[in-house]
Write a protein that holds these residues in place. Structure first.
Motif, PDB file in Angstrom:
ATOM      1  N   TYR A  20      34.845  16.488  70.164  1.00 50.41           N
ATOM      2  CA  TYR A  20      34.319  14.591  70.306  1.00 50.41           C
ATOM      3  C   TYR A  20      35.764  14.323  69.323  1.00 50.41           C
ATOM      4  O   TYR A  20      36.246  13.433  69.574  1.00 50.41           O
ATOM      5  CB  TYR A  20      32.769  15.027  70.394  1.00 50.41           C
ATOM      6  CG  TYR A  20      32.502  14.028  69.676  1.00 50.41           C
ATOM      7  CD1 TYR A  20      32.847  12.152  70.800  1.00 50.41           C
ATOM      8  CD2 TYR A  20      32.697  12.796  68.276  1.00 50.41           C
ATOM      9  CE1 TYR A  20      31.993  11.413  70.846  1.00 50.41           C
ATOM     10  CE2 TYR A  20      32.718  11.415  68.178  1.00 50.41           C
ATOM     11  CZ  TYR A  20      32.542  10.284  69.393  1.00 50.41           C
ATOM     12  OH  TYR A  20      31.891   9.563  68.912  1.00 50.41           O
ATOM     13  N   HIS A  21      34.575  15.027  67.877  1.00 47.86           N
ATOM     14  CA  HIS A  21      35.896  14.279  67.034  1.00 47.86           C
ATOM     15  C   HIS A  21      37.042  14.764  66.737  1.00 47.86           C
ATOM     16  O   HIS A  21      38.308  14.287  65.879  1.00 47.86           O
ATOM     17  CB  HIS A  21      35.140  15.204  65.677  1.00 47.86           C
ATOM     18  CG  HIS A  21      34.185  14.797  65.349  1.00 47.86           C
ATOM     19  ND1 HIS A  21      33.789  13.081  65.270  1.00 47.86           N
ATOM     20  CD2 HIS A  21      32.396  15.369  65.827  1.00 47.86           C
ATOM     21  CE1 HIS A  21      32.457  13.308  64.203  1.00 47.86           C
ATOM     22  NE2 HIS A  21      31.620  14.439  65.079  1.00 47.86           N
ATOM     23  N   GLY A  22      37.799  16.005  67.895  1.00 45.08           N
ATOM     24  CA  GLY A  22      39.723  15.915  67.496  1.00 45.08           C
ATOM     25  C   GLY A  22      39.463  15.100  69.019  1.00 45.08           C
ATOM     26  O   GLY A  22      40.964  15.354  69.145  1.00 45.08           O
ATOM     27  N   GLY A  23      39.427  14.658  69.752  1.00 43.35           N
ATOM     28  CA  GLY A  23      39.235  13.524  70.494  1.00 43.35           C
ATOM     29  C   GLY A  23      40.220  14.066  72.056  1.00 43.35           C
ATOM     30  O   GLY A  23      40.704  13.642  72.553  1.00 43.35           O
ATOM     31  N   HIS A  53      35.918  21.560  60.426  1.00 47.31           N
ATOM     32  CA  HIS A  53      37.075  20.618  59.833  1.00 47.31           C
ATOM     33  C   HIS A  53      38.285  20.580  60.050  1.00 47.31           C
ATOM     34  O   HIS A  53      39.195  20.039  60.601  1.00 47.31           O
ATOM     35  CB  HIS A  53      36.745  19.945  58.571  1.00 47.31           C
ATOM     36  CG  HIS A  53      35.586  19.027  57.768  1.00 47.31           C
ATOM     37  ND1 HIS A  53      35.913  17.969  58.443  1.00 47.31           N
ATOM     38  CD2 HIS A  53      34.295  19.293  57.817  1.00 47.31           C
ATOM     39  CE1 HIS A  53      33.825  17.234  58.123  1.00 47.31           C
ATOM     40  NE2 HIS A  53      33.488  17.925  57.211  1.00 47.31           N
ATOM     41  N   PHE A  54      39.010  22.380  60.097  1.00 41.76           N
ATOM     42  CA  PHE A  54      39.850  22.979  60.392  1.00 41.76           C
ATOM     43  C   PHE A  54      39.781  22.680  61.239  1.00 41.76           C
ATOM     44  O   PHE A  54      41.440  22.427  61.889  1.00 41.76           O
ATOM     45  CB  PHE A  54      40.042  24.535  60.140  1.00 41.76           C
ATOM     46  CG  PHE A  54      41.297  24.578  60.019  1.00 41.76           C
ATOM     47  CD1 PHE A  54      42.590  24.288  58.841  1.00 41.76           C
ATOM     48  CD2 PHE A  54      41.616  25.641  61.117  1.00 41.76           C
ATOM     49  CE1 PHE A  54      43.559  24.580  59.351  1.00 41.76           C
ATOM     50  CE2 PHE A  54      42.583  26.317  61.068  1.00 41.76           C
ATOM     51  CZ  PHE A  54      43.726  26.313  60.245  1.00 41.76           C
ATOM     52  N   ALA A  55      39.176  23.787  62.419  1.00 39.87           N
ATOM     53  CA  ALA A  55      39.308  23.166  63.593  1.00 39.87           C
ATOM     54  C   ALA A  55      39.346  21.610  64.117  1.00 39.87           C
ATOM     55  O   ALA A  55      40.181  21.403  64.990  1.00 39.87           O
ATOM     56  CB  ALA A  55      38.476  23.520  64.691  1.00 39.87           C
ATOM     57  N   MET A  59      42.810  20.454  65.789  1.00 42.07           N
ATOM     58  CA  MET A  59      42.964  19.512  67.150  1.00 42.07           C
ATOM     59  C   MET A  59      43.582  17.984  67.964  1.00 42.07           C
ATOM     60  O   MET A  59      44.840  17.884  68.316  1.00 42.07           O
ATOM     61  CB  MET A  59      41.749  19.434  67.576  1.00 42.07           C
ATOM     62  CG  MET A  59      41.032  20.722  68.106  1.00 42.07           C
ATOM     63  SD  MET A  59      41.409  21.119  69.895  1.00 42.07           S
ATOM     64  CE  MET A  59      40.763  20.288  71.040  1.00 42.07           C
ATOM     65  N   ARG A  60      43.695  17.340  66.380  1.00 41.46           N
ATOM     66  CA  ARG A  60      43.908  16.059  65.859  1.00 41.46           C
ATOM     67  C   ARG A  60      45.561  16.202  66.475  1.00 41.46           C
ATOM     68  O   ARG A  60      46.213  15.909  66.561  1.00 41.46           O
ATOM     69  CB  ARG A  60      43.325  15.353  65.059  1.00 41.46           C
ATOM     70  CG  ARG A  60      42.016  14.741  65.246  1.00 41.46           C
ATOM     71  CD  ARG A  60      41.371  13.664  64.779  1.00 41.46           C
ATOM     72  NE  ARG A  60      39.692  13.814  64.356  1.00 41.46           N
ATOM     73  CZ  ARG A  60      39.437  13.252  63.436  1.00 41.46           C
ATOM     74  NH1 ARG A  60      39.881  13.157  62.154  1.00 41.46           N
ATOM     75  NH2 ARG A  60      38.194  13.208  63.148  1.00 41.46           N
ATOM     76  N   SER A  61      46.100  17.495  65.161  1.00 37.04           N
ATOM     77  CA  SER A  61      47.635  17.297  65.690  1.00 37.04           C
ATOM     78  C   SER A  61      48.094  17.561  66.431  1.00 37.04           C
ATOM     79  O   SER A  61      48.875  17.490  66.652  1.00 37.04           O
ATOM     80  CB  SER A  61      47.809  18.300  64.194  1.00 37.04           C
ATOM     81  OG  SER A  61      47.279  20.187  65.209  1.00 37.04           O
TER      82      SER A  61
END
Length: 63
Positions: A20-23, A53-55, A59-61
């Protein structure tokens, strides 16, 4: 955080939260119920979960 994990399996909550937070998780009310925001902010226990937070950052990158 304990209440969050008690209400759903830990692996499902962690995976859904990272996605979810990684989009990568669609913004659906059904899927948002699986997300446990307390896993990222420490749940008021005073510490952030740096691994999650790292995961999320990975995911975002990628996306």
């Amino acid at each position: 955080m304990a209440a969050c994990l008690a209400s759903r399996p830990a692996a499902t909550a962690a995976a859904a939260t990272v996605l979810y937070h990684g989009g990568a998780l669609p913004r659906s009310p059904r899927l948002q119920r699986l997300v446990c925001h307390e896993l990222l902010d420490g749940g008021g226990g005073g510490g952030d979960n740096y691994i999650l937070h790292f995961a999320v950052a990975v995911m975002r990158s990628l996306g």
